[in-house]
Design a protein around this motif. Structure first.
Motif, PDB file in Angstrom:
ATOM      1  N   LYS A   1       0.805  -1.213   0.000  1.00 42.34           N
ATOM      2  CA  LYS A   1       0.000   0.000   0.000  1.00 42.34           C
ATOM      3  C   LYS A   1       0.843   1.270   0.000  1.00 42.34           C
ATOM      4  CE  LYS A   1      -0.566  -0.046   5.072  1.00 42.34           C
ATOM      5  NZ  LYS A   1       0.144   1.221   5.353  1.00 42.34           N
TER       6      LYS A   1
ATOM      7  N   SER B   1       3.947   2.791  -3.879  1.00 46.73           N
ATOM      8  CA  SER B   1       3.823   3.851  -4.877  1.00 46.73           C
ATOM      9  C   SER B   1       4.356   5.173  -4.340  1.00 46.73           C
ATOM     10  CB  SER B   1       2.351   4.000  -5.297  1.00 46.73           C
ATOM     11  OG  SER B   1       2.203   5.000  -6.276  1.00 46.73           O
ATOM     12  N   ASP B   2       4.067   5.473  -3.056  1.00 45.51           N
ATOM     13  CA  ASP B   2       4.546   6.713  -2.444  1.00 45.51           C
ATOM     14  C   ASP B   2       6.065   6.725  -2.325  1.00 45.51           C
ATOM     15  OD1 ASP B   2       1.970   7.623  -2.216  1.00 45.51           O
ATOM     16  OD2 ASP B   2       1.722   6.946  -0.139  1.00 45.51           O
TER      17      ASP B   2
ATOM     18  N   SER C   1       0.650  12.386  -8.651  1.00 44.66           N
ATOM     19  CA  SER C   1       0.507  10.960  -8.310  1.00 44.66           C
ATOM     20  C   SER C   1      -0.772  10.725  -7.510  1.00 44.66           C
ATOM     21  CB  SER C   1       1.721  10.473  -7.521  1.00 44.66           C
ATOM     22  OG  SER C   1       2.885  10.488  -8.325  1.00 44.66           O
ATOM     23  N   LYS C   2      -1.065  11.631  -6.586  1.00 53.24           N
ATOM     24  CA  LYS C   2      -2.299  11.505  -5.802  1.00 53.24           C
ATOM     25  C   LYS C   2      -3.529  11.796  -6.669  1.00 53.24           C
ATOM     26  CE  LYS C   2      -0.244  12.599  -1.300  1.00 53.24           C
ATOM     27  NZ  LYS C   2      -0.223  13.549  -0.153  1.00 53.24           N
ATOM     28  N   TRP C   3      -3.404  12.770  -7.562  1.00 50.00           N
ATOM     29  CA  TRP C   3      -4.534  13.145  -8.406  1.00 50.00           C
ATOM     30  C   TRP C   3      -4.927  12.007  -9.347  1.00 50.00           C
ATOM     31  CZ3 TRP C   3      -4.278  14.644 -13.857  1.00 50.00           C
ATOM     32  CH2 TRP C   3      -5.513  15.085 -14.347  1.00 50.00           C
TER      33      TRP C   3
ATOM     34  N   SER D   1      -4.574   8.920  -8.979  1.00 46.21           N
ATOM     35  CA  SER D   1      -5.079   7.731  -8.278  1.00 46.21           C
ATOM     36  C   SER D   1      -6.601   7.647  -8.333  1.00 46.21           C
ATOM     37  CB  SER D   1      -4.596   7.725  -6.821  1.00 46.21           C
ATOM     38  OG  SER D   1      -5.151   8.818  -6.112  1.00 46.21           O
ATOM     39  N   ARG D   2      -7.256   8.760  -8.696  1.00 41.50           N
ATOM     40  CA  ARG D   2      -8.720   8.768  -8.804  1.00 41.50           C
ATOM     41  C   ARG D   2      -9.209   8.168 -10.117  1.00 41.50           C
ATOM     42  NH1 ARG D   2     -10.329  14.895  -7.664  1.00 41.50           N
ATOM     43  NH2 ARG D   2      -8.708  15.190  -9.245  1.00 41.50           N
TER      44      ARG D   2
ATOM     45  N   HIS E   1      -8.862   5.348 -13.509  1.00 38.34           N
ATOM     46  CA  HIS E   1      -8.491   3.970 -13.808  1.00 38.34           C
ATOM     47  C   HIS E   1      -7.089   3.952 -14.426  1.00 38.34           C
ATOM     48  CE1 HIS E   1      -8.531  -0.115 -15.307  1.00 38.34           C
ATOM     49  NE2 HIS E   1      -9.666  -0.334 -14.653  1.00 38.34           N
ATOM     50  N   GLU E   2      -6.289   2.966 -14.014  1.00 39.45           N
ATOM     51  CA  GLU E   2      -4.900   2.902 -14.462  1.00 39.45           C
ATOM     52  C   GLU E   2      -4.775   2.851 -15.981  1.00 39.45           C
ATOM     53  OE1 GLU E   2      -3.717  -0.512 -12.138  1.00 39.45           O
ATOM     54  OE2 GLU E   2      -2.280   0.723 -11.042  1.00 39.45           O
TER      55      GLU E   2
ATOM     56  N   LEU F   1       3.217   4.615 -10.326  1.00 41.00           N
ATOM     57  CA  LEU F   1       2.254   3.592 -10.745  1.00 41.00           C
ATOM     58  C   LEU F   1       2.952   2.404 -11.398  1.00 41.00           C
ATOM     59  CD1 LEU F   1      -0.727   5.609 -12.303  1.00 41.00           C
ATOM     60  CD2 LEU F   1      -0.663   4.408 -10.119  1.00 41.00           C
TER      61      LEU F   1
ATOM     62  N   SER G   1       4.703   0.132  -8.793  1.00 41.50           N
ATOM     63  CA  SER G   1       3.662  -0.460  -7.962  1.00 41.50           C
ATOM     64  C   SER G   1       2.947  -1.575  -8.717  1.00 41.50           C
ATOM     65  CB  SER G   1       2.659   0.619  -7.533  1.00 41.50           C
ATOM     66  OG  SER G   1       1.650   0.075  -6.728  1.00 41.50           O
TER      67      SER G   1
END
Length: 422
Positions: free
Chosen positions: A132, A135-136, A293-295, A297-298, A300-301, A345, A348
Motif C-alpha cells: 500500500k 507507490s509513495d 501521483s495523488k490526483w 489515483s482517482r 483507472h490505471e 504507478l 507499484s
C-alpha cells in the motif's frame, strides 16, 4: 508513508543516490552532443545502440543476481564498477590523453554496471515496504532523481565542455562513496539470500539454464509481456530527451534572443537552451510528482497509462513544429506531464504482478522497457539524416500512440484476470 517511518536502508540510499544522481546529470544530457560531434551523427547513433545492447543483457543478469546473491552485494559491486568506468572516462579526457573512443567505451561499461544496480535497488524497496505504501516511496525516489535533473544540467552546462576531466573524476569518487555507504550502512533485504551460497556452488552452465527458465516464466505472463512491449514503445520516446532533443536543439538554436527589455537582451545558445529544458523537466517533476501521483489515483490505471503515451506523442509533434526556444519550453511541459502521470504507478504495478521470490527478475525484466527503449532510441539520430527531423519526430510519436493502445488492451486483460481469480 512519511520518510521518518522508512527503513534505514531506504533513508541511506535516498541520500547516497541523490548525490550520485546530481553528479550523473551533470554530464549525461550532454553526451549525445559530445559523441555526435566526435563521431558524426550516423556513427554516434550506431555506437549508442551497441552500447545499450550490452546494458539489456546486464539488466537481465542484474535481476537474476539480485534474487540469487542479494540486493546489497549487487549494489556495492555495481557502484564500484561504475566508479572504475568513470575513472577511465576521466583519463580519456585528461591532460595526458584524449580519446573519444575510450570515453565511449568507459560510458558503455558504466551503463552496464548501472543496469546491474537498478534491479537490486528497486527490489529492495519492494522487500521492505508494504504494497500500500510502495507507490509513495517510489514517487519520493523519483522526485529525488528529478531534483538532480534540475541541478545537474545547469552545473553540467558550466563544467562538461570546459572541465570534463575534473567532472568525470568527481563522478568516479561519488560512485566509490556510494559503494562504501551501501556496504557499511545497509543490511541485506532479500528473503532468499541465505540460499545464495548454494547458488554459488552450481556449475556455470546450470546457473545460465536456471536463469533462462526463470525468464521463460516471465515471458509466459501475457499481461506482463504486454506491459514491457508498451513500455518499450513509450520509453523510446522518453529517451529522446537525452538523444534526439539535445542534438535538434543545438542545431535549431544557434544564438537566439529569449528575452529583451529596452537595451537589455538575453540570448542563449543551443547547448545552454537544452540545459535549461532538462532543468525545466526536472523542476516540474520535483514540484508536481507527489500532487499528480495523488490526483491520478482517482482514475483507472488504463486511462492514465494511455494518456501518458498520448501526451508523449503530442510533445514530439510540438518539438517538430518549432525552432523557437519558448516553443521548446511548451513542448517540454507537455512531455513532462506525460512523464508525471505514471510516476510510481509503474513500479507499484510490477510489484503486484511479481511473485515474492522473483521480484528482482520481474523488476529487471520490467527495466527492459528502458534498456531496450534506450537501445533503439539512438537510431533516431542517424534517421534525421535520411528523412529529416519532422518525419523522425512524427515516427516516434506514432510509436508512442501504439504504446497507448497496447496499455489500454493490457489493462482490459488484467481486469479479466482479477475477475477470474476472485
Amino acid at each position: 508513508m512519511k520518510i521518518r517511518e522508512w527503513d534505514r536502508s531506504l533513508k541511506v540510499r535516498l541520500i547516497g543516490e541523490s548525490v550520485m544522481n546530481v553528479t550523473f546529470w551533470m554530464f549525461f544530457p550532454f553526451l549525445a552532443i559530445y559523441f555526435a560531434e566526435e563521431f558524426g551523427k550516423g556513427k554516434a547513433g550506431m555506437l549508442l545502440i551497441l552500447s545499450q545492447l550490452f546494458s539489456v543483457i546486464a539488466n537481465l543478469a542484474g535481476g537474476y543476481c539480485a534474487d540469487r546473491f542479494g540486493r546489497k552485494r549487487m549494489m556495492v559491486l555495481s557502484s564500484f564498477g561504475q566508479g572504475l568506468a568513470f575513472l577511465i572516462f576521466a583519463f580519456a579526457n585528461s591532460p595526458w590523453h584524449e580519446s573519444a573512443l575510450l570515453g565511449f567505451f568507459a560510458f558503455s561499461i558504466a551503463s552496464v554496471f548501472g543496469s546491474l544496480y537498478w534491479p537490486a535497488s528497486q527490489a529492495m524497496v519492494a522487500d521492505v515496504v508494504e504494497e500500500k505504501d510502495r507507490s509513495d516511496v517510489f514517487a519520493v525516489f523519483y522526485t529525488s532523481i528529478n531534483i538532480a535533473v534540475v541541478i545537474g544540467p545547469i552545473l553540467g552546462g558550466i563544467f562538461f565542455f570546459t572541465y570534463r576531466f575534473e567532472l568525470m573524476l568527481f563522478a568516479a569518487l561519488t560512485c566509490f562513496s556510494l559503494a562504501f555507504t551501501v556496504w557499511k550502512w545497509i543490511a541485506e533485504t532479500n528473503p532468499g539470500v541465505l540460499q545464495a551460497s548454494s547458488a554459488n556452488n552450481n556449475k556455470w552452465y546450470s546457473v545460465i539454464i536456471g536463469q533462462i527458465k526463470d525468464y521463460q516464466v516471465i515471458v509466459r505472463d501475457k499481461i506482463f509481456l504486454l506491459f514491457i512491449i508498451a513500455g518499450i514503445l513509450s520509453s523510446q520516446t522518453f529517451m529522446q530527451l537525452d538523444l534526439l532533443i539535445p542534438v535538434y536543439t543545438k542545431e535549431s538554436i544557434d544564438i537566439q534572443t529569449i528575452f529583451s527589455l529596452g537595451d537589455w537582451v538575453v540570448s542563449i545558445s543551443g547547448e545552454k537552451a537544452f540545459g535549461l529544458l532538462v532543468s525545466e523537466n526536472g523542476l516540474l517533476v520535483a514540484l508536481f510528482t507527489v500532487a499528480i501521483s495523488k490526483w491520478v489515483s482517482r482514475f483507472h490505471e488504463k486511462n492514465v497509462f494511455a494518456a501518458s503515451s498520448i501526451l508523449y506523442a503530442a510533445s514530439m509533434w510540438m518539438f517538430a513544429l518549432t525552432d523557437w526556444f519558448w516553443g521548446f519550453v511548451a513542448g517540454m511541459a507537455v512531455f513532462t506531464l506525460g512523464e508525471l502521470l505514471i510516476v510510481g504507478l509503474q513500479q507499484s504495478f510490477i510489484s503486484v504482478l511479481a511473485p515474492e521470490h522473483m521480484r528482482g527478475q520481474y523488476f529487471a525484466a520490467a527495466s527492459l522497457r528502458y534498456t531496450i527503449g534506450r537501445m533503439i532510441a539512438p537510431a533516431a539520430i542517424p534517421l534525421t539524416m535520411w528523412i529529416g527531423y519532422s518525419w523522425t519526430f512524427s515516427l516516434i510519436a506514432v510509436l508512442s500512440l501504439t504504446s497507448a493502445a497496447i496499455y489500454y488492451y493490457m489493462f482490459i486483460l488484467h481486469s479479466q484476470r482479477k475477475k477470474s481469480e476472485s
